[in-house]
Design a protein around this motif. Structure first.
Motif, short mmCIF file in Angstrom:
data_model
loop_
_atom_site.label_atom_id
_atom_site.label_comp_id
_atom_site.label_asym_id
_atom_site.label_seq_id
_atom_site.Cartn_x
_atom_site.Cartn_y
_atom_site.Cartn_z
N GLU A 1 0.83 -1.19 0.00
CA GLU A 1 0.00 0.00 0.00
C GLU A 1 0.86 1.24 0.00
O GLU A 1 1.91 1.29 0.64
CB GLU A 1 -0.91 0.00 1.23
N ALA A 2 0.41 2.25 -0.72
CA ALA A 2 1.13 3.52 -0.77
C ALA A 2 1.09 4.18 0.61
O ALA A 2 0.12 4.04 1.36
CB ALA A 2 0.50 4.44 -1.81
N LEU A 3 2.15 4.88 0.92
CA LEU A 3 2.19 5.62 2.18
C LEU A 3 1.29 6.84 2.09
O LEU A 3 1.14 7.43 1.02
CB LEU A 3 3.62 6.09 2.46
N PRO A 4 0.70 7.25 3.22
CA PRO A 4 -0.10 8.48 3.21
C PRO A 4 0.77 9.68 2.82
O PRO A 4 1.95 9.73 3.16
CB PRO A 4 -0.58 8.61 4.66
N LYS A 5 0.17 10.61 2.13
CA LYS A 5 0.91 11.79 1.68
C LYS A 5 0.72 12.99 2.59
O LYS A 5 1.18 14.08 2.28
CB LYS A 5 0.51 12.15 0.24
N ASP A 6 0.08 12.80 3.73
CA ASP A 6 -0.22 13.92 4.61
C ASP A 6 0.80 14.09 5.74
O ASP A 6 0.52 14.73 6.74
CB ASP A 6 -1.63 13.78 5.18
N LYS A 7 1.98 13.51 5.59
CA LYS A 7 3.03 13.70 6.60
C LYS A 7 4.37 13.81 5.90
O LYS A 7 4.52 13.42 4.75
CB LYS A 7 3.03 12.57 7.63
N LYS A 8 5.33 14.33 6.63
CA LYS A 8 6.70 14.42 6.12
C LYS A 8 7.45 13.16 6.53
O LYS A 8 7.34 12.70 7.67
CB LYS A 8 7.40 15.65 6.68
N TYR A 9 8.22 12.58 5.60
CA TYR A 9 8.99 11.39 5.86
C TYR A 9 10.48 11.74 5.88
O TYR A 9 10.97 12.44 5.00
CB TYR A 9 8.74 10.33 4.78
N SER A 10 11.16 11.23 6.87
CA SER A 10 12.60 11.41 6.99
C SER A 10 13.25 10.05 6.71
O SER A 10 12.92 9.06 7.37
CB SER A 10 12.95 11.91 8.39
N ILE A 11 14.15 10.03 5.73
CA ILE A 11 14.72 8.77 5.27
C ILE A 11 16.24 8.87 5.25
O ILE A 11 16.81 9.82 4.72
CB ILE A 11 14.20 8.43 3.85
N LEU A 12 16.88 7.88 5.86
CA LEU A 12 18.34 7.80 5.87
C LEU A 12 18.75 6.65 4.96
O LEU A 12 18.22 5.55 5.07
CB LEU A 12 18.85 7.53 7.30
N PHE A 13 19.70 6.90 4.07
CA PHE A 13 20.27 5.88 3.21
C PHE A 13 21.65 5.55 3.73
O PHE A 13 22.46 6.45 3.98
CB PHE A 13 20.39 6.38 1.77
N ILE A 14 21.94 4.25 3.88
CA ILE A 14 23.25 3.77 4.30
C ILE A 14 23.71 2.80 3.23
O ILE A 14 23.04 1.79 2.98
CB ILE A 14 23.19 3.06 5.67
N GLY A 15 24.83 3.10 2.57
CA GLY A 15 25.27 2.19 1.52
C GLY A 15 26.59 2.59 0.92
O GLY A 15 27.29 3.48 1.41
N ASN A 16 26.91 1.93 -0.19
CA ASN A 16 28.18 2.19 -0.84
C ASN A 16 27.98 2.68 -2.26
O ASN A 16 27.05 3.43 -2.52
CB ASN A 16 29.10 0.97 -0.71
N SER A 17 28.82 2.26 -3.18
CA SER A 17 28.83 2.87 -4.52
C SER A 17 27.51 2.72 -5.27
O SER A 17 27.15 3.61 -6.04
CB SER A 17 29.98 2.31 -5.35
N TYR A 18 26.77 1.65 -5.09
CA TYR A 18 25.51 1.50 -5.82
C TYR A 18 24.48 2.52 -5.33
O TYR A 18 23.58 2.89 -6.06
CB TYR A 18 24.96 0.08 -5.67
N THR A 19 24.60 2.95 -4.09
CA THR A 19 23.72 3.99 -3.56
C THR A 19 24.30 5.37 -3.85
O THR A 19 23.58 6.31 -4.13
CB THR A 19 23.54 3.81 -2.03
N LYS A 20 25.62 5.47 -3.79
CA LYS A 20 26.30 6.76 -3.97
C LYS A 20 26.30 7.24 -5.42
O LYS A 20 26.19 8.43 -5.70
CB LYS A 20 27.74 6.61 -3.47
N ARG A 21 26.40 6.27 -6.35
CA ARG A 21 26.50 6.63 -7.76
C ARG A 21 25.29 7.46 -8.18
O ARG A 21 24.16 7.14 -7.85
CB ARG A 21 26.60 5.38 -8.61
N TYR A 22 25.53 8.49 -8.92
CA TYR A 22 24.50 9.42 -9.38
C TYR A 22 23.77 10.09 -8.22
O TYR A 22 22.67 10.59 -8.40
CB TYR A 22 23.47 8.73 -10.28
N SER A 23 24.36 10.06 -7.02
CA SER A 23 23.71 10.65 -5.83
C SER A 23 22.27 10.14 -5.72
O SER A 23 21.33 10.90 -5.55
CB SER A 23 23.75 12.18 -5.89
#
Length: 181
Positions: free
Chosen positions: A5-27
């Protein structure tokens, strides 16, 4: 697969990404994910701790330079700061040393949940055909991709952790896309 199910759009989401080159590439967190999420109507704030070649076990180690950054972001003082934490393993480890991949995923999932967030596993694709890594592993692009998917799904199921199939996100991101609404 069960529908998500899609997340509700009525709140702000804070997301942290932890990873290496596959996450870093192209920011990927800030240049691909964030604009797509915002174009879809989500209010997101994105932060990333990224280092090429890093493993989940290293990110889970507070004595490691990047692990210390993860520990600070997921500290008791920051409880509830993040809604989701997306983790990505070093690209070969899930197929070359599956037990260590699982140990790293378990260690980070525990820290993420203790910080009041939901862990999400970033499941990537196999190396390009002709890659020396495929020769070393005695795999093809297809067999590596399927193996990555299988070990990711297994640890995701064990930890009750969503597995994000980034192969599809990146395929779409590499096509010309207008983010204008």
């Amino acid at each position: 697969e069960p529908a998500i199910e899609a997340l509700p759009k009525d709140k702000k989401y804070s997301i942290l990404f932890i990873g290496n080159s596959y996450t870093k590439r192209y920011s990927m967190p800030t240049e691909i994910f964030e604009p797509i999420a915002k174009a879809a109507g989500y209010d997101v704030e994105v932060k990333a701790i990224l280092n090429g070649g890093h493993t989940l076990l290293a990110f889970a180690d507070p004595n490691d330079t990047y692990g210390a950054q993860v520990a600070a972001e997921l500290s008791a003082e920051n409880y509830g700061k993040y809604d989701y934490v997306v983790i990505q393993e070093q690209s070969l480890r899930p197929v070359s040393d599956t037990p260590k991949f699982y140990d790293g995923a378990r260690a980070l999932a525990e820290k993420i949940r203790a910080a009041g967030a939901t862990p999400v596993l970033y499941s990537h694709w196999g190396r390009k055909t002709g890659s020396p890594d495929l020769i070393t592993l005695n795999m093809t692009n297809e067999s590596m991709t399927w193996t990555l998917a299988g070990v990711g799904e297994a640890i995701g199921k064990e930890l009750d952790m969503p597995v994000d199939k980034v192969r599809e996100i990146m395929r779409v991101a590499q096509e010309p896309v207008s983010l204008e609404t």
